[in-house]
Design an enzyme around this catalytic site. Structure first.
Site, PDB file in Angstrom:
ATOM      1  N   SER A 561       0.853  -1.193   0.000  1.00 18.99           N
ATOM      2  CA  SER A 561       0.000   0.000   0.000  1.00 18.99           C
ATOM      3  C   SER A 561       0.889   1.243   0.000  1.00 18.99           C
ATOM      4  O   SER A 561       1.659   1.432  -0.932  1.00 18.99           O
ATOM      5  CB  SER A 561      -0.948  -0.041   1.201  1.00 18.99           C
ATOM      6  OG  SER A 561      -2.010   0.863   1.038  1.00 18.99           O
ATOM      7  N   ASP A 646      -9.671  -3.905  -5.421  1.00 17.41           N
ATOM      8  CA  ASP A 646      -9.073  -3.103  -4.352  1.00 17.41           C
ATOM      9  C   ASP A 646      -9.736  -1.729  -4.273  1.00 17.41           C
ATOM     10  O   ASP A 646      -9.784  -1.001  -5.263  1.00 17.41           O
ATOM     11  CB  ASP A 646      -7.571  -2.948  -4.622  1.00 17.41           C
ATOM     12  CG  ASP A 646      -6.795  -2.491  -3.400  1.00 17.41           C
ATOM     13  OD1 ASP A 646      -7.375  -1.769  -2.574  1.00 17.41           O
ATOM     14  OD2 ASP A 646      -5.622  -2.853  -3.279  1.00 17.41           O
ATOM     15  N   HIS A 681      -7.960  -5.130  -1.379  1.00 15.41           N
ATOM     16  CA  HIS A 681      -6.757  -4.613  -0.741  1.00 15.41           C
ATOM     17  C   HIS A 681      -6.124  -5.596   0.242  1.00 15.41           C
ATOM     18  O   HIS A 681      -4.907  -5.684   0.345  1.00 15.41           O
ATOM     19  CB  HIS A 681      -7.104  -3.314  -0.014  1.00 15.41           C
ATOM     20  CG  HIS A 681      -5.920  -2.449   0.289  1.00 15.41           C
ATOM     21  ND1 HIS A 681      -5.133  -1.889  -0.694  1.00 15.41           N
ATOM     22  CD2 HIS A 681      -5.376  -2.040   1.464  1.00 15.41           C
ATOM     23  CE1 HIS A 681      -4.177  -1.165  -0.144  1.00 15.41           C
ATOM     24  NE2 HIS A 681      -4.288  -1.256   1.166  1.00 15.41           N
TER      25      HIS A 681
END
Length: 709
Positions: A561, A646, A681
């Protein structure tokens, strides 16, 4: 199309070639379609902008999916030689997990709540027992059964009504973090027909047991923008908006005080916040502002029986604790309880009827301060290790003198303790069992400090198996994040044993942008100081080489991320420092994403990265954004992972990044992109499926090192 040459990975010593060979395959070459971005007099041509089309439902949506599938097929071919090894790693890591297990029960409002897992099952049962742990079990939700037929399944926000008769919970089967709220009658077992879509999944019950409040998301941007009130048995379409956030840089949420007296609405961004509240007995009342938001001031509210406590950074960089009467809550009535301290970050408080537990951070380590509200006495818990993580957890009951806390370190499995605040006795309730045998004494943990270019000392936590020699020949995986003030504390991982047992050192770089060393640590790694995060990480890598923990031929880096942004930046800034990089769901197209306010979460991030509509912020972002700074030069071996659904970092960022890297880089090193077509995610949702992702990551590292079993 180009053909990937069969590569032989070196183990560092050129005399000893690795027995592993990468599979030969045609590397996907993405189509180029020039798209111009002009802002602040600066024009940039983006040849892969079209990859946003699946998200935007544009004309090239099918081409996007075809490209992602081609990259997946390419990865499968290149990594084909590791297939059996990946299967072995998966089974090895799975074998350490106790399949039939149970969480430590916590007590709330007359019941003990816990989850339990069964052998071979991916999920769990959410259960409770009334009054005693010997009472009959009541299965509130059988998540194993609920998840059947879903590639992805997440249940969250479990909230029982004050009378213990109703359960609210949220379900997401897409992995976009958009939850549908359901209500179950715990007396009859019936799930009500009313469903509330587009939420965060949680609710805050009023004391009438029929009214609750929830957070509603924008269906496009996924921003939390409204708090609504629902009454059981009424049409969801008629739910009243009790609060709407107009500042798109703020996150909002709603919660219930532990004492049950109040309902809170919280609105906050990176630099300022605001709380509203009502009496939980009066759900139809209008919410009152606790203290109007102030520029650059954060505050968090906790209710005691006779007063409110406020954790705030008002004139206190590292935060302080204040109090005020229940009926006079504006800042003029705030009185200091714990003053600001230059060397201690005050992170939060857990309230009890007669005690207060203050979570703090000093010298990069967490600590718990126990304060007796009657006598005024205070003391700290002693944990006995040089590097560790301690945190309060599952303290749901207000009328108790027992605080529950979790403890772990790089060598200590997660442990749950009850601490009796009156007599200072602690009881170990459970320590995560590592099946197959694990001896902490067989592993060594260290705390090091690397000196940054500006003289700042950057902490590094690391762990390795006994027998490791500091001769520069060992492989080392350096992990980092460094954003949002999130501290990457040293914790145990049973999957990591598969790395350590094969000779890897694992290290965490506690770089600026996190909050390990106090609030200033965060301030010095965000906005127009963001590059400190990247240079700190590079400094840590060089220091570990200098001290012969590893060498360039054996140094690897990993981040996800915002940590994926870190990976992209350090690849551009110091490409020859790393043998390989693992970038998970990486935020690598900073400028384009921050310019597009239709992309989920963009506006919430302006206080973290800046708003590129401002000229200075634009050019600073552009100077470090990984996608913008790809050059015709040699890069390390790279494995990139993402998820089609995501909601945090959209799939097109890593896809564009890989396509541009492929077309630009001059080396013949491995570059792979893995897209989970069913997930988002956080990856897979089952308790075993995620191990397949870890097995892929480890196999990539082991192949580069020539480790084949």
């Amino acid at each position: 199309m180009i053909v990937m040459t069969i590569l032989t990975a070196c183990s560092g010593d050129e005399k000893n070639k690795s027995p592993y060979q990468w599979g030969a395959a045609d590397a996907p070459i993405a189509e180029k379609k020039a798209h111009e971005r002009t802002i602040h007099g600066d024009t940039v041509v983006d040849n892969y902008y079209w990859m946003i089309d699946y998200f935007k439902k544009g004309p090239d949506s099918t081409k996007v999916i075809d490209y992602l599938n081609a990259e997946n097929a390419y990865l499968d071919t290149v990594m084909a030689g590791t297939k059996d090894f990946q299967d072995k790693l998966f089974e090895e890591m799975k074998a350490r997990i106790k399949e039939k297990d149970e969480s430590v029960p916590y007590f709330k409002n007359g019941y003990y709540y816990y989850t339990r897992t069964e052998e071979g099952k991916q999920y769990y049962k959410y259960c409770r027992k009334k009054g005693s742990l010997t009472a009959e079990e009541e299965i509130l939700l059988d998540v194993d059964k609920m998840a059947e037929g879903h590639p992805y399944f997440s249940a969250t926000g479990f909230s029982v009504s004050p009378d213990n008769k109703l359960l609210a919970f949220g379900i997401d089967t897409v992995s976009r973090r958009e939850y549908i709220i359901h209500i179950k009658n715990l007396e009859t077992g019936a799930v009500y027909e009313e469903e509330i879509k587009g939420t965060t999944g949680g609710v805050a019950w009023a004391n009438d047991n029929k009214t609750f409040f929830y957070t509603s998301k924008n269906p496009v941007t996924l921003l939390t923008e409204k708090i609504k009130r629902h009454e059981l048995g009424t049409d969801v379409a008629g739910d009243k908006v009790v609060y709407e956030e107009l500042d798109k840089s703020n996150y909002i949420g709603v919660g219930r005080a532990k004492s049950g007296k109040f309902i809170y609405i919280y609105s906050g961004a990176t630099t300022s916040s605001e709380t509203r509240f009502i009496d939980a007995d009066r759900p139809m009342d209008a919410f009152k502002v606790f203290q109007a938001r102030m520029k650059d001031v954060l505050y968090d509210v906790t209710a005691l029986e006779d007063r409110f406590l406020i954790v705030t950074n008002k004139d206190a960089l590292n935060f302080k604790l204040m109090e005020c009467p229940l009926d006079r809550t504006d800042i003029a009535n705030w009185k200091e309880v714990i003053p600001h301290r230059q060397d201690v970050l005050l992170e939060g408080v857990d309230e009890f009827k007669d005690f207060l537990v203050v979570s703090e951070r000093k010298n990069g380590l967490t600590q718990l301060n126990i304060r007796n509200l009657k006598s005024g006495d205070a003391h700290y818990l002693d944990f006995g290790e040089a590097a560790y993580t301690a945190y309060t957890q599952a303290n749901m009951e207000y009328n108790t003198d027992v605080v529950r806390y979790g403890y772990t370190s790089l060598t200590t499995p997660p442990s749950t303790f009850d601490y009796h605040m009156d007599d200072k006795k602690k009881t170990l309730l459970k320590q995560q069992e590592v099946l197959g045998g694990y001896e902490p004494k067989d592993y060594v943990t260290e705390r090091l400090y690397a000196t940054a270019e500006d003289g700042v000392q950057i902490p590094i936590s690391l762990v390795y198996k006994k027998g490791f020699e500091k001769n520069g020949k060992a492989p080392l995986l350096l992990y980092g994040y460094g954003s949002y003030g999130a501290s990457m504390d040293p914790t145990f991982s049973n999957t990591r044993l598969s790395l350590l047992n094969r000779g890897f050192v694992f290290a965490i770089a506690h770089i600026r942008g996190g909050q390990e060393m106090g609030r200033q640590w965060y301030e010095d790694g965000k906005m127009m100081k963001k590059k400190n995060t990247f240079t700190d990480f590079i400094t840590c890598g060089k220091y570990l080489i200098e001290k012969q923990y590893t060498s360039k031929e054996h140094l690897y880096a990993q981040g996800g991320s915002a940590g994926g942004l870190l990976m992209g930046a350090v690849m551009n800034m110091a490409p020859d420092l790393w043998k390989g990089i693992i970038a998970q769901v990486p935020f690598v197209d900073v400028v384009n994403t921050m310019l597009d306010e239709t992309i989920p979460l963009t506006t919430n991030e302006f206080d973290e990265w800046g708003n590129p509509k401002n000229k200075d912020a634009y050019f600073y972002m552009k100077s470090y954004s990984p996608y913008e700074n790809i050059e015709a030069k040699a890069y390390p071996n790279v494995l990139v992972t993402t998820g089609l659904h995501d909601s945090q970092v959209q799939y097109f960022e890593p896809a564009k990044w890989v396509a541009k890297l492929r077309a630009t880089k001059t080396d013949k090193n491995i570059l792979l992109l893995k897209t989970d077509m069913d997930f988002g995610h956080g990856g897979a949702s089952g308790r075993f499926d995620y191990l397949k992702d870890i097995a892929l990551n480890y196999a990539f590292l082991f192949a580069l090192e020539g480790i084949v079993e």
